[in-house]
Design an enzyme around this catalytic site. Sequence first.
Site, mmCIF file in Angstrom:
data_model
loop_
_atom_site.group_PDB
_atom_site.id
_atom_site.type_symbol
_atom_site.label_atom_id
_atom_site.label_comp_id
_atom_site.label_asym_id
_atom_site.label_seq_id
_atom_site.Cartn_x
_atom_site.Cartn_y
_atom_site.Cartn_z
ATOM 1 N N GLU A 327 -4.528 -6.879 3.818
ATOM 2 C CA GLU A 327 -4.094 -8.116 4.479
ATOM 3 C C GLU A 327 -3.801 -7.847 5.954
ATOM 4 O OE1 GLU A 327 -0.433 -11.372 4.048
ATOM 5 O OE2 GLU A 327 -0.290 -9.387 3.122
ATOM 6 N N HIS A 328 -3.023 -6.815 6.217
ATOM 7 C CA HIS A 328 -2.699 -6.395 7.583
ATOM 8 C C HIS A 328 -3.185 -4.961 7.796
ATOM 9 C CE1 HIS A 328 0.621 -9.180 6.306
ATOM 10 N NE2 HIS A 328 0.276 -9.768 7.434
#
Length: 431
Positions: A327-328
């Site tokens: 996601e990050h």
Amino acid sequence: MLKQIDYQGKLEEIAEKFQGRKTEVSKEVNKTVQQIVADIQKNGDTALFNYAKKFDGYDVNTSNLLVTRMEREAGLEQIDEDYFRILRRTKSQIEEFHKHQLGNSWNIFKENGVIMGQIARPLERVALYVPGGTAAYPSTVIMNAVPALLAGVKEIIMITPVKADGKVNPNILAAAEVCGIETIYKVGGAQGVAAVAYGTESIPKVDKIVGPGNIFVATAKKICYGVVDIDMIAGPSEVLVIADKTAKPKYIAADLMAQAEHDKLASAILVTTSEKLVQQVDEELNRQVQNLERREIIESSIRNYGGAIVVKNIDDAFDVSNQLAPEHLEVLTSEPLTQLPKIKNAGSIFIGEYTPEPLGDYMSGSNHVLPTGGTAKFYSGLGVYNFIKYLTYSYYPKEVLADFKEDVETFAKSEGLTAHANSISVRFDEM
């Protein structure tokens, strides 16, 4: 705290664990939500009000369903001007980034008279779901509202659950005020999702539902998808940090914990070329966590779903990251900008030691509504394009259709669709 993971030949196994943290929906939860959705669909306001009383303790009716201007003003009086300044600055940052995502209409005029094109049209009405209570996130209001506003969505309504006192979190009201959201309904949960998906006597049906929520909210969104569009079904949050020996251990530790504090299912992974760095980061984790309020959550998530992977070279680090599709993704290397082309799969990328992921949660400009659980391989983060639909059109003169006539008829007949072929040939019967 930070265990080292041997990834040699086990990358698929690591990816399976990393991507398999999704909260499984039990049969009981799914059955309960299906019943709630069906009840709202059939009985509208009556069912909605009953569930609000049952689950939230709020005795809602048609007279107190909407947040009034007086209630808004009372809540906004609790917000100081500096917080408003921060919200306005955040909105400005998000606008500056997202305005470049605006969809385009275009057309082609051919010499033979054919006209073809695409028309970008915004969605008419969107619902923003905002969790209530003490864990309210005004940043999420701005992240969801700004792309919709830039897309040209005509009406944005907000639904948010309240407790027995019927009051909406003042920070949420402030964010809504900054974004110009006028309509706020005091309902939430699966019943709130169903209400905006199907519409009730008091709440209009929307075209799309965006915003985070608990397992009941996520399940309701999934069930209602198709009747209405949704943003995504997000799972537990995650960060992957790629670092070489030049990276600062205390920065890495701080960034791993910033993600880990979200949830015991959150994942924080370090991928590095330096075994020494792993040891240093672990020491920093143990030191820094002592002073953090959510220490228990942080330690649990890092212990169960975190870890460090030591690779031979930086290219291997990016191979691992692309497989996990986090996601990050943070890139803390000596020349991080030059390595951007190596990244294929990530929700959002944070480059360099002064671009920590929490900056992206609030004010960097990119959106923090991002794909999780490996879905960044085929999903993008929330953007203006999620609130725009594209209509294609074409215009053909008769003489150009004549040129395509035989080919289209043959194609249609090969698929057994003789009415399709007839639709073409009938236009030339008089010739």
